[in-house]
Design an enzyme around this catalytic site. Structure first.
Site, PDB file in Angstrom:
ATOM      1  N   ASN A   7     -17.046  -5.500 -35.198  1.00  0.00           N
ATOM      2  CA  ASN A   7     -17.671  -4.232 -34.805  1.00  0.00           C
ATOM      3  C   ASN A   7     -18.868  -4.594 -33.938  1.00  0.00           C
ATOM      4  OD1 ASN A   7     -18.944  -1.803 -34.589  1.00  0.00           O
ATOM      5  ND2 ASN A   7     -18.980  -1.343 -36.784  1.00  0.00           N
ATOM      6  N   ARG A  90     -13.261  -2.615 -33.724  1.00  0.00           N
ATOM      7  CA  ARG A  90     -13.599  -1.198 -33.824  1.00  0.00           C
ATOM      8  C   ARG A  90     -14.037  -0.722 -32.438  1.00  0.00           C
ATOM      9  NH1 ARG A  90     -19.029   1.600 -35.545  1.00  0.00           N
ATOM     10  NH2 ARG A  90     -18.266   3.729 -35.648  1.00  0.00           N
ATOM     11  N   HIS A 179     -15.814   8.892 -36.625  1.00  0.00           N
ATOM     12  CA  HIS A 179     -15.589   8.452 -38.021  1.00  0.00           C
ATOM     13  C   HIS A 179     -14.125   8.598 -38.426  1.00  0.00           C
ATOM     14  CE1 HIS A 179     -20.021   9.787 -38.824  1.00  0.00           C
ATOM     15  NE2 HIS A 179     -19.989   8.481 -38.631  1.00  0.00           N
ATOM     16  N   ARG A 240     -30.206  12.966 -36.023  1.00  0.00           N
ATOM     17  CA  ARG A 240     -29.576  13.856 -35.040  1.00  0.00           C
ATOM     18  C   ARG A 240     -29.645  15.303 -35.524  1.00  0.00           C
ATOM     19  NH1 ARG A 240     -24.561  10.362 -35.208  1.00  0.00           N
ATOM     20  NH2 ARG A 240     -25.052   8.573 -33.906  1.00  0.00           N
ATOM     21  N   GLU A 383     -14.238   1.052 -43.820  1.00  0.00           N
ATOM     22  CA  GLU A 383     -13.690   1.070 -42.459  1.00  0.00           C
ATOM     23  C   GLU A 383     -13.133  -0.298 -42.066  1.00  0.00           C
ATOM     24  OE1 GLU A 383     -17.403   3.261 -41.384  1.00  0.00           O
ATOM     25  OE2 GLU A 383     -16.134   4.106 -39.829  1.00  0.00           O
TER      26      GLU A 383
END
Ligand code: AMP
Length: 398
Positions: A7, A90, A179, A240, A383
């Protein structure tokens, strides 16, 4: 087969080496401050972590160091690089080009590059990771696993924005969602835990981490999700804003004499629970502040829970019902206060949270009462394992 999961971020690189048969993590680690100075933390399974500072002038140097660590006589877990059967990368944005994971070829690299303007911070870094691995392990097959791919099943009415259609045609401006690897993994595992077939279930997955999104999974596919063209949309997150009236952007710019990019930076990095509370983006700090009577921290938590509950209601409507609700990621897996705060709005669905069961942290558990009409679960996401599974399946031609 041993799968190296990579990743790659702009200045960091996370990795795990996973045995695809036993699904055990053989080693994992993190390179940070790439192109600045370079730090590596390597954790071989069953042994203590190794931390070192080593120059990482570019990502290739970081990957080289990771490969050295994996094969190191003292800290390594494999004898030679031949024991790495495949690499799974990823990739953040696959646009409309990728609805599933894929073997990496030159054409695939080109297609990922064409998605760069949809994720200008992430995709170029992901591509650098691919290039570095290709250089150092040219014979090893590689697979791209996209954050967006799982959501490509959304119907048009869910992904189109109410803006001139030509912007979709010309620039592919639409909802993509993120996601996806996590939502896919958690929805499948939720079905397994309930002893049901995912293809018969309507599940709402709440991936609540520093970045947060919700997904409506109907019969095993994503039918709607809360993030949009970018990860800024939807829930109130760590920093955010999530969904706001778009007119707020111009309003702030005028009142504060700030540029458009300044305001976007504020919405991405200085908003969310951090911006509302003035305390922190971290829910542990938020909880401590609430316990100390901090009113703004309480407002931030209330806003976060309210927005999640709104989406759960919206996705229940979209699927004409819901059979299971799953909480995952840092906050979803660990924060009982947030889960309780969200579930207090779900009485109309017959949801009853069991306060004792809700104390669970970071493990598979049903947290609703036995007589709750809809089961509510904590399902830790993984993940890296999902990427390793996809990679092994593609490489072995399953
Ligand atoms: P993530 O982005 O999934 O790593 O999630 C980060 C968020 O999860 C932060 O707000 C943390 O406060 C929260 N979190 C992570 N681990 C824990 C924990 N053990 N207990 C409580 N909250 C946690």
């Amino acid at each position: 087969m041993n799968i190296l999961v990579i990743n790659c971020g702009s200045s960091s690189l996370k990795y795990q080496l996973i045995d695809s048969v036993t699904e055990q993590v053989m080693a994992k680690g993190l390179c940070e401050r790439i192109r600045i100075d370079g730090r590596l933390k390597h954790v071989p399974s069953g042994r203590g972590p190794v931390e070192l500072e080593a120059p990482m002038p570019d990502h290739t140097a970081a990957v080289e160091l990771v490969l050295q660590m994996l094969t190191d006589p003292q800290y390594g877990v494999i004898g030679s690089l031949d024991e790495i059967g495949a690499v799974g990368h990823r990739i953040v944005h696959g646009g409309e080009k990728f609805a599933s994971s894929t073997r990496i070829t030159d054409e695939v690299i080109q297609a990922i590059t064409e998605c760069n303007d949809l994720a200008p911070l992430h995709n170029p870094a992901n591509l650098i990771g691919i290039a570095s691995c290709k250089k150092l392990m040219p014979q090893v097959p590689m697979v791209a696993v996209f954050d967006t791919a799982f959501h490509q099943t959304m119907p048009e009415r869910a992904y189109l924005y109410g803006i001139p259609y030509e912007y979709y045609e010309k620039y592919k401006i639409r909802k993509y969602g993120f996601h996806g690897t996590s939502h896919s993994f958690v929805s499948k595992h939720t079905a397994e835990l309930l002893g049901r077939d995912v293809k018969e279930l309507r599940t709402i997955v709440c991936h609540l981490g520093n970045g947060a999104s919700i997904c409506a999974v109907q019969n095993g596919v994503s039918v709607d999700t809360s993030m949009g063209l970018t990860p800024l949309d939807g829930l109130v997150m760590g920093t955010r804003s999530g969904t706001i009236d778009p007119a707020v952007i111009e309003f702030i710019a005028q009142k504060e004499q700030r540029s458009l990019s300044d305001v976007m930076n504020i919405l991405n990095k200085e908003s969310g629970v951090a911006g509302v509370s003035g305390v922190s983006s971290d829910f542990r700090d938020l909880e401590t502040a609430i316990d100390q009577g901090n009113a703004r921290a309480k407002k931030a938590m209330d806003l976060f829970c309210y927005r999640v509950a709104q989406y759960i209601g919206s996705y229940t409507a979209v699927m004409n019902g819901v059979d299971a609700i799953a909480f995952t990621a840092g906050v979803g897996e660990n924060n009982a206060t947030a889960r309780a705060g969200i579930c207090q709005y779900l009485g109309y669905l017959g949801v009853k949270l069991d306060p004792e069961r809700n104390r669970v942290r970071g493990e598979d558990a049903v947290i609703s009462t036995d007589d709750s009409r809809i089961p509510v679960l904590v399902v830790p996401t993984n993940e890296e394992l999902a990427i390793a599974r996809e990679t092994a399946a593609l490489v072995q031609g399953q």
